[in-house]
Design a protein around this motif. Structure first.
Motif, short mmCIF file in Angstrom:
data_model
loop_
_atom_site.label_atom_id
_atom_site.label_comp_id
_atom_site.label_asym_id
_atom_site.label_seq_id
_atom_site.Cartn_x
_atom_site.Cartn_y
_atom_site.Cartn_z
N THR A 15 0.85 -1.20 0.00
CA THR A 15 0.00 0.00 0.00
C THR A 15 0.89 1.26 0.00
O THR A 15 2.11 1.16 0.11
N PRO A 55 10.23 10.97 0.47
CA PRO A 55 11.11 10.96 -0.71
C PRO A 55 12.29 11.92 -0.56
O PRO A 55 13.32 11.76 -1.21
N ILE A 112 -5.52 2.08 4.98
CA ILE A 112 -5.92 0.69 4.74
C ILE A 112 -6.23 -0.02 6.06
O ILE A 112 -7.14 -0.85 6.13
N THR A 152 -0.81 1.42 5.16
CA THR A 152 -1.14 2.83 5.47
C THR A 152 -2.18 2.90 6.59
O THR A 152 -2.91 1.93 6.85
N SER A 153 -2.30 4.10 7.18
CA SER A 153 -3.38 4.28 8.17
C SER A 153 -4.74 4.14 7.50
O SER A 153 -5.69 3.63 8.09
N VAL A 210 3.69 5.82 -5.01
CA VAL A 210 4.79 5.94 -4.05
C VAL A 210 6.06 5.25 -4.59
O VAL A 210 7.18 5.75 -4.44
C1 LIG Z 1 5.55 9.69 -0.63
C2 LIG Z 1 4.36 9.31 0.17
C3 LIG Z 1 4.51 8.65 1.38
C4 LIG Z 1 3.40 8.30 2.15
N1 LIG Z 1 3.60 7.67 3.33
C5 LIG Z 1 2.55 7.34 4.11
C6 LIG Z 1 2.75 6.68 5.35
O1 LIG Z 1 3.89 6.42 5.80
N2 LIG Z 1 1.65 6.30 6.07
C7 LIG Z 1 0.40 6.56 5.62
O2 LIG Z 1 -0.56 6.18 6.31
N3 LIG Z 1 0.16 7.19 4.44
C8 LIG Z 1 1.20 7.58 3.67
N4 LIG Z 1 0.98 8.23 2.48
C9 LIG Z 1 -0.39 8.58 2.07
C10 LIG Z 1 -1.11 7.39 1.38
O3 LIG Z 1 -0.44 7.03 0.18
C11 LIG Z 1 -2.57 7.79 1.09
O4 LIG Z 1 -3.28 7.87 2.31
C12 LIG Z 1 -3.29 6.83 0.16
O5 LIG Z 1 -4.61 7.29 -0.05
C13 LIG Z 1 -3.32 5.41 0.73
O6 LIG Z 1 -3.95 4.53 -0.19
P1 LIG Z 1 -3.88 2.95 0.03
O7 LIG Z 1 -4.13 2.72 1.48
O8 LIG Z 1 -5.02 2.44 -0.83
O9 LIG Z 1 -2.57 2.46 -0.48
C14 LIG Z 1 2.09 8.60 1.70
C15 LIG Z 1 1.93 9.27 0.47
C16 LIG Z 1 3.05 9.63 -0.27
C17 LIG Z 1 2.86 10.35 -1.57
#
Ligand SMILES: Cc1cc2nc3c(=O)[nH]c(=O)nc-3n(C[C@H](O)[C@H](O)[C@H](O)COP(=O)(O)O)c2cc1C
Length: 182
Positions: free
Chosen positions: A14, A134, A91, A88-89, A44
């Motif tokens: 994620t 990043p 998911i 992620t938080s 990401v």
């Molecule tokens: C470079 C980058 C790093 C991220 N790191 C985190 C992280 O460490 N923890 C987090 O909960 N969300 C992080 N996010 C935000 C998630 O990508 C965002 O909440 C996204 O909607 C999650 O989708 P998913 O849970 O479907 O993968 C980050 C976003 C970016 C662009």
């Protein structure tokens, strides 16, 4: 749907930067793995300038369909274990509230419904954390709701929640040896 002969690892990636590169390195070390990549994880991946470079036996599924048809494999005994790392938080919240509206949340829900054990590497495990953006290391302060969701996930059946990279490695190694014995 083709039937896989060797039982496989399912791994959901994620969009969390927390130990993102390290998690991909762990995927590379697994034999027979299917990688489920959330839309955010695909973005990401590009931001961290990472390439997957997976072994030949690996298969990669991206989140392109509303109904996540690939999760059908769970119903055919293709997977022995699901790993979600990093998680992620967003998911973790979806997992905890039983939402299955994208590939990663469907994979977790279907693993649960098919009694396939899961290992989830949650990022939000302490009120203050260091994580890699990043552009370098940054401080992050997970909210109460994020920490509560991680705690709730620990109460789920057949779900292990890893709180550190070393714990994730330990859970995977233990599962590997349990599978050998079985
Ligand atoms: C470079 C980058 C790093 C991220 N790191 C985190 C992280 O460490 N923890 C987090 O909960 N969300 C992080 N996010 C935000 C998630 O990508 C965002 O909440 C996204 O909607 C999650 O989708 P998913 O849970 O479907 O993968 C980050 C976003 C970016 C662009």
């Amino acid at each position: 749907m083709s039937k896989a002969v060797t039982p496989r690892w399912a791994w959901a990636l994620t969009g969390s930067g927390h130990f993102f590169n390290e998690c991909i390195e762990l995927v590379r070390q697994l034999e027979h793995v299917d990688l489920f990549v959330s839309k955010a994880a695909g973005e990401v991946l590009r931001q961290y300038k990472q390439k997957l470079d997976l072994p030949k036996t690996a298969r990669v599924y991206k989140d392109t369909a509303a109904s996540s048809p690939q999760v059908g494999y769970f119903y055919h005994g293709v997977y022995h274990t699901l790993v979600v790392a990093p998680a992620t938080s967003n998911i973790v919240a979806k997992f905890v509230y039983g939402i299955s509206d994208n590939l990663a949340s469907n994979v977790f829900a279907q693993a649960g419904k098919c009694r396939v054990p899961s290992i989830v590497f949650a990022c939000d495990t302490a009120p203050e954390l260091l994580t890699r953006s990043p552009d370098g290391m940054v401080k992050v302060f997970p909210r109460r709701i994020d920490l509560e969701n991680t705690e709730k996930l620990k109460t789920f059946e057949a779900t292990q929640v890893a709180e550190s990279l070393s714990e994730l490695k330990e859970f995977i190694a233990r599962r590997r040896s349990d599978l050998k014995v079985a």
